[in-house]
Design an enzyme around this catalytic site. Structure first.
Site, mmCIF file in Angstrom:
data_model
loop_
_atom_site.group_PDB
_atom_site.id
_atom_site.type_symbol
_atom_site.label_atom_id
_atom_site.label_comp_id
_atom_site.label_asym_id
_atom_site.label_seq_id
_atom_site.Cartn_x
_atom_site.Cartn_y
_atom_site.Cartn_z
ATOM 1 N N PHE A 138 0.816 -1.197 0.000
ATOM 2 C CA PHE A 138 0.000 0.000 0.000
ATOM 3 C C PHE A 138 0.861 1.264 0.000
ATOM 4 O O PHE A 138 0.523 2.271 -0.605
ATOM 5 C CB PHE A 138 -0.841 -0.069 1.277
ATOM 6 N N ASP A 165 -4.859 -12.638 3.642
ATOM 7 C CA ASP A 165 -3.411 -12.411 3.646
ATOM 8 C C ASP A 165 -2.860 -12.574 5.061
ATOM 9 O O ASP A 165 -2.137 -11.723 5.559
ATOM 10 C CB ASP A 165 -3.095 -11.025 3.074
#
Ligand SMILES: *[C@@H]1O[C@H](CO)[C@@H](O)[C@H](O)[C@H]1NC(C)=O
Ligand SMILES: *[C@@H]1O[C@H](CO)[C@@H](O)[C@H](O)[C@H]1NC(C)=O
Ligand SMILES: *[C@@H]1O[C@H](CO)[C@@H](O)[C@H](O)[C@H]1NC(C)=O
Ligand SMILES: *[C@@H]1O[C@H](CO)[C@@H](O)[C@H](O)[C@H]1NC(C)=O
Ligand SMILES: *[C@@H]1O[C@H](CO)[C@@H](O)[C@H](O)[C@H]1NC(C)=O
Length: 953
Positions: free
Chosen positions: A626, A741
């Site tokens: 991110f 994840d």
């Protein structure tokens, strides 16, 4: 001479005859134990089919019955025919064995008995190659929660008999066979005989007596005396040594004193031995048999004497008794004519390899010593801690009501490694174990919800999901103050949720799951929304939200009107902020993209505020797909982590929104919590709790900044907490969420090393009922953690998170990365499987923990991790299952630490080894009775004279 006898010992020797002078002339001395009616005997022929009629033993006239009503495990087998002889009693012909499906511990429940009474328990074993394997097993016997002895079957045609005298605390005696990995336990017969509490005073509620030998001296006819000669049905084995001893006997009755502690039958006392060489002593020895369980067993020896010859006035039989050269009493002993006297040591003798008892005539004695009978026992502490009584009763009632098989035998929580399956127990130093968790999910239960559940006062967790329970939910459950979770999902319950439980769910002290009970509270619309609703609490929230929304909409309308005037001053960040707020307030509506929007309770930050709190994005504390994560400090001094999406990030707006929205909605103490967010055209950021100890992987790697290795207990806590976070996503959220994840770098630790799951960028909901997976063509997850099924189906389910969590568990246990170089790259799953398959548990454990772990716990976790990483998702446990195992392991570990702290030892209850066995080997004339069969094999007792070589066994 420094002997094994403490000086105080002498005081413990009892010379009963001194008390008896006044009684001797009374003739009819009261025979306290003479009653032979209503015996209270239990005689089980183990392995006799359940429907087979019982039978009467021809010698004793005692009735044998099948053991089927006393145990809930095992299978019947016949002894191999070549071992069956005509003289053998029928009870030896078959056995019950506990292989295959039976658990590690299988228990007989002998009862009902009068609680607190002393009993003699005798277990008999003869292998007879019943399983055709020609391999006799070794296993342990427990009485209640206490180790009793190790059964070591020496060969196929040797009967082994073990006997213990112990106080039975409850209203039944539990005799357990424990598989110790050296063959399948089995049993041929089991006897229980009640004893008056006055008998064998050295056996009390904290100490049992394990028989080494019980000998009747004198007879050469080879007959074992037992019931009916002995009303207590003890086995008295004849002993003679014609080369050294001559037999003395009488036809006259030998009496016990009133209140005798041993009640030796007259038939035993009517024979005795005396040395042929009148100047020789009578001697016998026994060897100590230390073992791993009992390095220094303590022995109690009881000698029974009675004068059988009317001696002339000027004659005297007087002798000393010595043990290993130490005089027992300061003076010589003179047995009473036709009355039984006993000498025994009240304090067990320790510290010798061999014990040698010698009876020497005193100088004044004109006739040699005499000996009628002996008993030798080792003492066994019976102080093992048992589960709290009311929980034992409640569990027994639950077991009875639902016919639960599992391994539900013996004490529910003790010993810990044999605790009943599905039970969580709490072990504390100060009080007996209690049941805190009960998982009976998918256990085929039917019928009503038993009120006995409410008898488990310490219960915190009750899972009865996926059964066929019917009827209504009892309100008594609401009185269990510790109860925090009841799962009744997938049953056939009806009626409504009782008010007490509703109240508990409303005040937030209880989570109640009751989805998929078609007949339950069908009128309320909140019931069909999901299986995981938190009762009326949920309804309340909806109402509050609606009210708040309405008020806010009105407020915002006014704000918007005000804003119209300000608009012309140009675009400001505040503008964006207001727009967001406007949509945020309609928290239960949907925007154009179908996303649920952020709720009001998260703070919105402007970019400049972020700049300020991060001191110009100065300190980077992490880096993800991110973008970077920065350290920040709020105005009130709260530390935060600011995750700023970079423009180059391939994680797009969608993921940002996904994470922000999810985090705004879900709150759990093991999920990283969102403090606020920032979103404008260029920048997107999320502001979280600061987790000062960083990610778990850093700790496991043992990087420079983390020189300290996590202890096993810390690892267990972290595993449990992160498992709880995941479980919440899977089960506590509606619709259920998949993290997608899960990995050690996404498990963050705060200053107290409490774990929280982070990084929800890939998180997905699987929405409607039939749709149990998320389908995606995009590569998600992380190599090495990714469910292998994904490559085939491109679908991730909650079982994919379970797989990834299994990898996390393996990393926690081993301290290795999820992909190792060994020397070729290999997944940790492969690596552990290879070692685990060979039983090499220590080989996988992170050596940096320096052994500060309980191997059983490690084994259990590794085993669970491997189940999580099963190829077939259906074979993987749920996160709820995993949480239960971790919880249990942590409790064990905590108890283990307490034990190491020296407060009490779980196994202190029974570290005594076996001494009650009689070997075969001596051959006596074969006669026609089954007693003779037993004698043939049992007639060997540790007796020897001075000049023969060392001991017997
Ligand atoms: C044991 O032998 C008896 C006959 O002696 C037979 O009826 C029974 O079925 C056998 N039991 C087993 C378990 O083989
Ligand atoms: C049982 O006997 C032993 C040995 O005499 C003694 O130490 C113990 O205190 C007794 N226990 C009870 C409960 O009386
Ligand atoms: C008893 O007899 C044995 C063997 O003769 C001897 O070794 C021992 O010293 C004697 N003990 C006493 C107290 O006389
Ligand atoms: C033996 O007899 C004598 C005389 O009666 C007595 O003084 C002595 O105490 C006796 N010895 C023992 C061991 O009893
Ligand atoms: C419930 O009972 C029905 C019929 O009595 C049976 O078919 C079903 O398998 C049972 N379900 C469970 C979970 O035991």
């Amino acid at each position: 001479m420094e002997g094994p006898w403490p000086r105080a010992m002498a005081a413990w020797w009892w010379w009963m005859s001194l008390l008896l002078l006044g009684i001797a002339g009374c003739g009819g001395v009261l025979q306290v134990h003479g009653q032979v009616d209503n015996l209270g005997f239990i005689s089980l022929d183990c392995g006799l089919p359940e429907n087979a009629a019982g039978y009467v033993d021809s010698t004793t006239k005692l009735r044998f019955t099948s053991d089927a009503g006393f145990i809930n495990a095992g299978t019947n087998h016949n002894m191999s025919s070549e071992y069956i002889t005509p003289l053998m009693g029928k009870s030896w012909h078959n056995v019950r064995s506990f292989g295959g499906g039976a658990g590690a511990r299988s228990c007989y429940t002998l009862g009902p008995l009068v609680a607190g009474l002393k009993h003699l328990v005798r277990a008999k074993f003869m292998y007879g190659n019943y399983d055709g394997l020609n391999k006799a097993p070794v296993f342990d016997l427990h009485v209640g929660v206490n180790y009793w002895t190790t059964v070591n079957i020496s060969n196929a045609n040797t009967p082994e008999i073990y006997e213990i005298i112990a106080v039975v605390p409850g209203d039944s005696a539990e005799v357990c066979l424990v598989n110790t990995g050296s063959g399948t336990p089995f049993i041929s017969a089991l006897d229980l005989r009640p004893l008056e509490n006055g008998l064998y005073p050295m056996s009390n509620s904290t100490q049992g007596l394990v028989l080494l030998t019980r000998s009747n001296f004198g007879p050469t006819d080879g007959v074992i005396l037992r019931y009916p000669d002995d009303p207590h049905d003890r086995f008295w084995i004849p002993q003679s040594k014609p080369t050294e001893w001559s037999e003395i006997s009488t036809a006259k009755r030998v009496h016990n004193m009133e209140g005798s502690s041993f009640d030796v039958p007259s038939a035993v006392m009517q024979t005795a031995v005396t040395p042929i060489n009148s100047s020789s002593p009578i001697q016998f020895t026994w060897d100590a048999e230390p073992s791993a369980n009992v390095p220094d067993p303590g022995y109690i020896c009881i000698l029974h004497f009675s004068e059988l010859q009317p001696l002339p006035v000027n004659a005297l039989r007087q002798f000393y008794v010595t043990l290993n050269g130490q005089l027992w009493l300061g003076k010589g002993l003179t047995p009473q004519y036709l009355y039984t006297n006993a000498v025994f040591n009240g304090i067990p003798s320790h510290g010798s390899h061999q014990y040698n008892v010698s009876l020497n005539a005193t100088t004044n004695s004109t006739v040699p010593p005499i000996l009628n009978a002996i008993e030798i026992f080792s003492v066994l502490p019976t102080t093992g801690i048992t589960t709290a009584t009311q929980d034992v009763s409640a569990m027994a009632a639950i077991r009875g009501m639902y016919k639960v098989k599992k391994n539900w035998m013996g004490d529910p929580c003790m010993p810990k490694n044999f605790a009943w399956k599905g039970l969580g127990c709490s072990y504390t130093v100060s009080s007996p174990p209690i049941v805190t968790g009960l998982n009976l999910s998918s256990s085929g239960l039917s019928g009503n919800l038993s009120s006995s559940f409410a008898g488990l006062k310490g219960l915190q967790y009750l899972d009865l999901s996926r059964n066929n329970l019917t009827g209504s939910i009892p309100d008594t459950l609401s009185q269990l103050s510790s109860l925090t979770l009841i799962d009744l999902t997938d049953n056939q319950l009806n009626g409504s949720i009782p008010p007490g439980l509703v109240k508990r769910t409303q005040d937030g002290s209880l989570t109640l799951r009751y989805g998929n009970n078609p007949n339950l509270c069908s009128s309320s619309n909140y019931c069909d929304a999901s299986s995981f609703i938190f009762g009326h609490h949920f309804l309340l929230k909806v109402i509050i939200n609606l009210v708040v929304s309405t008020v806010l909409v009105i407020l915002l309308l006014s704000v918007l009107i005000l804003c119209i005037k300000m608009r012309r001053r140009g675009r400001t960040r505040n503008n964006i902020k207001r727009q967001n707020e406007a949509s945020i307030t309609t928290s239960h509506s949907h925007n154009n993209n179908g996303h649920r929007l952020l709720r009001v309770d998260n703070r919105q930050f402007t970019y400049s505020e972020l700049e300020a709190i991060t001191n110009g994005f100065q300190r980077v504390i992490g880096q993800g797909g991110f973008g970077k994560v920065y350290h920040g400090l709020l105005e009130d001094g709260t530390q935060v982590a600011v995750k700023l999406r970079s423009n180059s990030s391939d994680q797009g707006e969608q993921e940002f929104l996904a994470e922000a929205q999810t985090l705004a909605k879900i709150h759990h103490k093991n999920l990283v919590s969102l403090i606020g967010y920032c979103k404008n055209r260029e920048y997107m950021a999320l502001v979280y709790d600061y987790m000062s100890q960083g990610a778990l992987d850093e700790h496991l790697k043992g990087k420079d900044n983390n020189p300290r290795t996590l202890t096993w207990r810390e690892r267990l806590c972290i595993a449990l907490e992160s498992a709880k976070g995941l479980e919440y996503l899977h089960k506590g959220c509606n619709p259920p969420l998949i993290h997608r994840d899960v990995k050690t770098s996404n498990i963050l630790l705060n200053a107290k090393l409490e774990a929280k799951i982070a990084d929800f960028g890939l998180l997905k909901a699987f929405n409607s009922k039939g749709d149990t997976h998320v389908s995606t063509a995009r590569v998600v997850g992380t190599l090495g953690y990714l469910d292998p099924e994904y490559h085939a189906t491109y679908q991730l389910t909650n079982k994919s998170d379970v797989f990834s969590f299994g990898v996390v568990l393996l990393e926690i246990v081993t301290g290795q990365r999820h992909i190792l170089k060994d020397p070729e790259p290999i997944s940790i799953v492969q690596w552990v499987r290879q070692r685990f398959g060979c039983g090499n548990i220590e080989g996988i454990v992170d050596s940096r923990m320096c052994g500060g772990h309980d191997v059983n716990g490690v084994w259990k976790i590794a085993d669970t991790a491997l189940k999580c990483t099963a190829q077939n998702p259906l074979q993987r446990p749920t996160m709820t299952d995993v949480v239960a195992v971790l919880q249990e392991c942590l409790e064990l570990e905590v108890a283990h630490d307490d034990v190491n702290g020296g407060f009490y030892s779980v196994r202190s209850g029974g570290n005594m080894n076996c001494y009650g066995q009689y070997d075969t080997g001596s051959s006596t004339n074969v006669s026609q009775s089954s007693t003779m069969f037993e004698l043939k094999h049992l007639g060997r007792v540790p007796i020897m004279s001075t000049d023969t070589a060392p001991a017997i066994r």
